[in-house]
Design a protein around this motif. Sequence first.
Motif, mmCIF file in Angstrom:
data_model
loop_
_atom_site.group_PDB
_atom_site.id
_atom_site.type_symbol
_atom_site.label_atom_id
_atom_site.label_comp_id
_atom_site.label_asym_id
_atom_site.label_seq_id
_atom_site.Cartn_x
_atom_site.Cartn_y
_atom_site.Cartn_z
ATOM 1 N N LEU A 71 27.636 43.227 53.544
ATOM 2 C CA LEU A 71 28.814 43.479 53.024
ATOM 3 C C LEU A 71 29.966 43.526 54.041
ATOM 4 O O LEU A 71 29.788 44.320 54.864
ATOM 5 C CB LEU A 71 29.038 44.598 51.966
ATOM 6 C CG LEU A 71 27.902 44.414 50.700
ATOM 7 C CD1 LEU A 71 27.833 45.843 49.960
ATOM 8 C CD2 LEU A 71 28.372 43.381 49.984
ATOM 9 N N HIS A 79 36.880 39.062 45.613
ATOM 10 C CA HIS A 79 35.505 39.159 46.244
ATOM 11 C C HIS A 79 35.444 37.815 46.931
ATOM 12 O O HIS A 79 35.556 36.622 46.240
ATOM 13 C CB HIS A 79 34.549 39.816 45.583
ATOM 14 C CG HIS A 79 34.798 41.071 45.084
ATOM 15 N ND1 HIS A 79 35.021 42.125 46.060
ATOM 16 C CD2 HIS A 79 34.915 41.582 43.875
ATOM 17 C CE1 HIS A 79 35.255 43.126 45.144
ATOM 18 N NE2 HIS A 79 34.980 42.797 44.041
ATOM 19 N N CYS A 99 30.645 39.869 40.990
ATOM 20 C CA CYS A 99 31.868 40.422 41.045
ATOM 21 C C CYS A 99 32.050 41.462 39.832
ATOM 22 O O CYS A 99 32.837 42.698 40.367
ATOM 23 C CB CYS A 99 33.006 39.229 40.952
ATOM 24 S SG CYS A 99 33.049 38.248 42.516
ATOM 25 N N LEU A 102 30.544 44.499 41.253
ATOM 26 C CA LEU A 102 31.167 45.274 42.203
ATOM 27 C C LEU A 102 32.373 46.008 41.561
ATOM 28 O O LEU A 102 32.732 47.147 42.059
ATOM 29 C CB LEU A 102 31.579 44.375 43.438
ATOM 30 C CG LEU A 102 30.593 43.864 44.034
ATOM 31 C CD1 LEU A 102 30.843 42.637 45.259
ATOM 32 C CD2 LEU A 102 29.924 45.027 44.939
ATOM 33 N N THR A 140 26.003 48.414 49.176
ATOM 34 C CA THR A 140 27.157 49.055 48.620
ATOM 35 C C THR A 140 27.013 50.654 48.809
ATOM 36 O O THR A 140 27.967 51.308 49.265
ATOM 37 C CB THR A 140 27.325 48.740 47.152
ATOM 38 O OG1 THR A 140 27.470 47.354 46.929
ATOM 39 C CG2 THR A 140 28.599 49.172 46.725
#
Length: 336
Positions: A71, A79, A99, A102, A140
């Motif tokens: 990332l 994104h 997406c 996220l 993440t």
Amino acid sequence: MSQTNADAVCAWVDQVLGHHKHNSPAAQASAYAPSNIALSKYWGKRETTFNLPITGSLSISLAEHGTRTGLSVVDAPQHEVILNGAQVDASSSFAVKVCQWLDQVLPADLKLRIDTHNTLPTAAVLAASARGFAALTLATNSLMGWQLPEHQLSALARLGSGSASRSLWHGFVKWQAGEQSNGSDSVAFPLASQWPQLRIGLLTVSSQKKAVSSREGMARTITTSALYNQWPQQAESDLATIETAIIAGDFETMAKTAEHNAMSMHATMASAWPPLVYWLPESLIQMQKVWQLREQGLPIYLTMDAGPNLKLLFEAKHQADVEAAFPEVQVISPFE
């Protein structure tokens, strides 16, 4: 997902992340997650918004066979998703799911480049969404500095793909069904047991994307299969038997129960309407071969997910015999 359901997920995510949701991100981060195959299957959801299973499940992870996701923060309106070096169309189902996940966990103004590399075909052979969302969750967590406990990471990964809750770890992993409506207790955790002699053989019949997704297949089976009423009780019994056998190092009980569990799951699918049969003619040929070899004294068993490919279960001392019988098999040593 309806707006009401989306709001419920966002409210739960905000509760889990708290002020960490708005941490300043690092410039980049990456993480790896292994594929997993369920020895005791998960087939059917009690709730779809939070991806909550009707039963628990237990899996074995596949060492170096999985997904690495990198990332990096980008100055862009949306994104960017890269899969195995190629830009993914933003309208594709893969990009949309990534997406959406996220956007649930990141500040609205933060956009990322997601660079994912799979060691095995996507949407074929092994469940790609599980390893993909597990790697995305771990990356993440690192990028945002959340430092969340593992059970919360498991729950977040589950929002993207149910089986992703099990792909955060190597080895044997148990996913408990839970009872809470928001899934806070529907999380996975690794088992302490090691089994260095265990081998998994990947026998690929087809690497084509399946015509009916697991999500759609589960819904059809629950709605139309009379046999499904018997599945939850059997699945929970099989899970307990397999876990006990793993702790005891009892290969025959573990593998036999895993095979029966898989065949029972596929029976519920076949009795759905329209019938849901993931097997191909070659699948049956290979299954018959496994059974014939077992009749001849070779202790080999199989399991199958919602697809045409076989996963063979055997021990290291029989690897040469298995490779002789199946020259095309890819053997994995989960604990080496």
